[in-house]
Design a protein around this motif. Sequence first.
Motif, short mmCIF file in Angstrom:
data_model
loop_
_atom_site.label_atom_id
_atom_site.label_comp_id
_atom_site.label_asym_id
_atom_site.label_seq_id
_atom_site.Cartn_x
_atom_site.Cartn_y
_atom_site.Cartn_z
N MET A 46 0.84 -1.17 0.00
CA MET A 46 0.00 0.00 0.00
C MET A 46 0.90 1.24 0.00
SD MET A 46 -3.30 1.01 2.32
CE MET A 46 -4.23 -0.30 1.58
N THR A 47 0.49 2.24 -0.74
CA THR A 47 1.22 3.51 -0.82
C THR A 47 0.66 4.48 0.20
OG1 THR A 47 1.62 3.17 -3.19
CG2 THR A 47 1.84 5.41 -2.35
N THR A 48 1.53 5.10 0.98
CA THR A 48 1.11 6.08 1.97
C THR A 48 1.37 7.49 1.45
OG1 THR A 48 1.59 4.55 3.77
CG2 THR A 48 1.43 6.89 4.35
N ILE A 49 0.30 8.26 1.34
CA ILE A 49 0.38 9.65 0.90
C ILE A 49 -0.06 10.54 2.05
CG2 ILE A 49 -0.42 11.39 -0.76
CD1 ILE A 49 1.19 9.14 -2.08
N SER A 50 0.78 11.49 2.39
CA SER A 50 0.44 12.45 3.45
C SER A 50 0.09 13.79 2.83
CB SER A 50 1.61 12.61 4.41
OG SER A 50 1.77 11.43 5.16
N VAL A 51 -1.03 14.33 3.25
CA VAL A 51 -1.46 15.66 2.85
C VAL A 51 -1.01 16.60 3.97
CG1 VAL A 51 -3.43 17.13 2.29
CG2 VAL A 51 -3.45 14.71 1.60
N ILE A 52 -0.19 17.57 3.62
CA ILE A 52 0.39 18.47 4.62
C ILE A 52 -0.30 19.83 4.54
CG2 ILE A 52 2.48 19.67 5.37
CD1 ILE A 52 4.06 17.26 4.23
N ILE A 53 -0.91 20.23 5.65
CA ILE A 53 -1.52 21.57 5.73
C ILE A 53 -0.40 22.54 6.08
CG2 ILE A 53 -3.17 23.05 6.89
CD1 ILE A 53 -4.94 20.64 7.35
N GLY A 54 -0.07 23.42 5.15
CA GLY A 54 1.09 24.28 5.27
C GLY A 54 0.83 25.64 5.88
N SER A 55 -0.22 25.79 6.64
CA SER A 55 -0.51 27.05 7.31
C SER A 55 -1.02 26.75 8.71
CB SER A 55 -1.57 27.84 6.54
OG SER A 55 -1.97 28.98 7.27
N THR A 56 -0.66 27.60 9.64
CA THR A 56 -1.17 27.46 11.01
C THR A 56 -1.99 28.69 11.40
OG1 THR A 56 0.88 28.39 11.90
CG2 THR A 56 0.75 25.99 11.75
N ARG A 57 -2.22 29.55 10.46
CA ARG A 57 -2.89 30.82 10.69
C ARG A 57 -4.33 30.63 11.14
NH1 ARG A 57 -5.37 34.35 7.59
NH2 ARG A 57 -5.46 33.01 5.78
N GLN A 58 -4.80 31.52 12.00
CA GLN A 58 -6.22 31.55 12.39
C GLN A 58 -7.06 31.82 11.14
OE1 GLN A 58 -6.60 30.79 15.42
NE2 GLN A 58 -8.60 31.40 16.08
N GLY A 59 -8.15 31.10 10.95
CA GLY A 59 -9.03 31.30 9.81
C GLY A 59 -8.43 30.87 8.48
N ARG A 60 -7.45 30.00 8.52
CA ARG A 60 -6.76 29.56 7.30
C ARG A 60 -7.72 28.88 6.32
NH1 ARG A 60 -3.57 24.39 9.94
NH2 ARG A 60 -5.47 23.35 10.63
N PHE A 61 -7.42 29.03 5.05
CA PHE A 61 -8.20 28.40 3.99
C PHE A 61 -7.71 26.98 3.71
CE2 PHE A 61 -8.54 27.42 -0.57
CZ PHE A 61 -9.92 27.40 -0.70
N SER A 62 -6.46 26.72 3.99
CA SER A 62 -5.82 25.46 3.58
C SER A 62 -6.52 24.20 4.06
CB SER A 62 -4.36 25.45 4.01
OG SER A 62 -4.24 25.69 5.38
N GLU A 63 -7.29 24.30 5.14
CA GLU A 63 -8.00 23.11 5.63
C GLU A 63 -9.00 22.58 4.60
OE1 GLU A 63 -9.64 23.21 9.63
OE2 GLU A 63 -8.29 24.89 10.04
N LYS A 64 -9.65 23.50 3.90
CA LYS A 64 -10.69 23.08 2.94
C LYS A 64 -10.12 22.20 1.82
CE LYS A 64 -13.81 26.94 3.82
NZ LYS A 64 -13.15 27.64 4.91
N PRO A 65 -9.13 22.69 1.07
CA PRO A 65 -8.59 21.80 0.03
C PRO A 65 -7.89 20.57 0.61
CG PRO A 65 -7.36 23.86 0.08
CD PRO A 65 -8.53 24.02 1.00
N ALA A 66 -7.24 20.70 1.75
CA ALA A 66 -6.53 19.56 2.33
C ALA A 66 -7.49 18.42 2.68
CB ALA A 66 -5.74 19.98 3.56
N HIS A 67 -8.61 18.76 3.30
CA HIS A 67 -9.59 17.72 3.65
C HIS A 67 -10.25 17.12 2.41
CE1 HIS A 67 -9.30 17.82 7.99
NE2 HIS A 67 -9.20 19.14 7.91
#
Length: 143
Positions: free
Chosen positions: A1-22
Motif C-alpha cells: 500500500m502507498t502512503t500519501i500524506s497531505v500536509i496543511i502548510g498554514s497554522t494561521r487563524q481562519g486559514r483556507f488550507s484546511e478546505k482543500p486539504a480535507h
Amino acid sequence: MTTISVIIGSTRQGRFSEKPAHWILEELRRREAIDARLLDLRDLPMPFFDQPVPPAMPGRSPYDNDVVKKWTSEIAKSDGFVFVTPEYNYGTSAVLKNAIDWVYPEWNRKAAAFVSYGGAMGVRAVQQLRETAVAVQMAKSMT
C-alpha cells in the motif's frame, strides 16, 4: 500500500488550507491502494530549525525535540506528499519551510505534489517549494 500524506502548510487563524486539504484527503481515501494521512502543522509546533549541523549531514545526532521526532517519523512513513500551501509575500509560509528544513533523508526519492492559493493563485509559493523539493531530493509534479 502507498502512503500519501497531505500536509496543511498554514497554522494561521481562519486559514483556507484546511478546505482543500480535507477534500484531497477524502479523494485519496477513495482509492484502494492508498493509505492517506493528514499532517497538520498546527498539531506539530516545531521550533525554528536551530541545530548545529544540517539534517543532510551524515551521522548527525538524533533530534531531542519530541515534536520534531514525531514529524520526522511521519515523513519517513510516507511514500509521497501533497503540500497545501498559501502564498505569503511571494513565497510559502515560514512554518511549512521550517518543517521541511528539519528533515532531509526522509524526504529523499519521494513524490511531491503542490496545491496552492493566494496571490497569483499561489504559483510563487509553489515555485519556491519546487526548488526546495529538488534540494531535499524529492520527485515533484505540479497541480
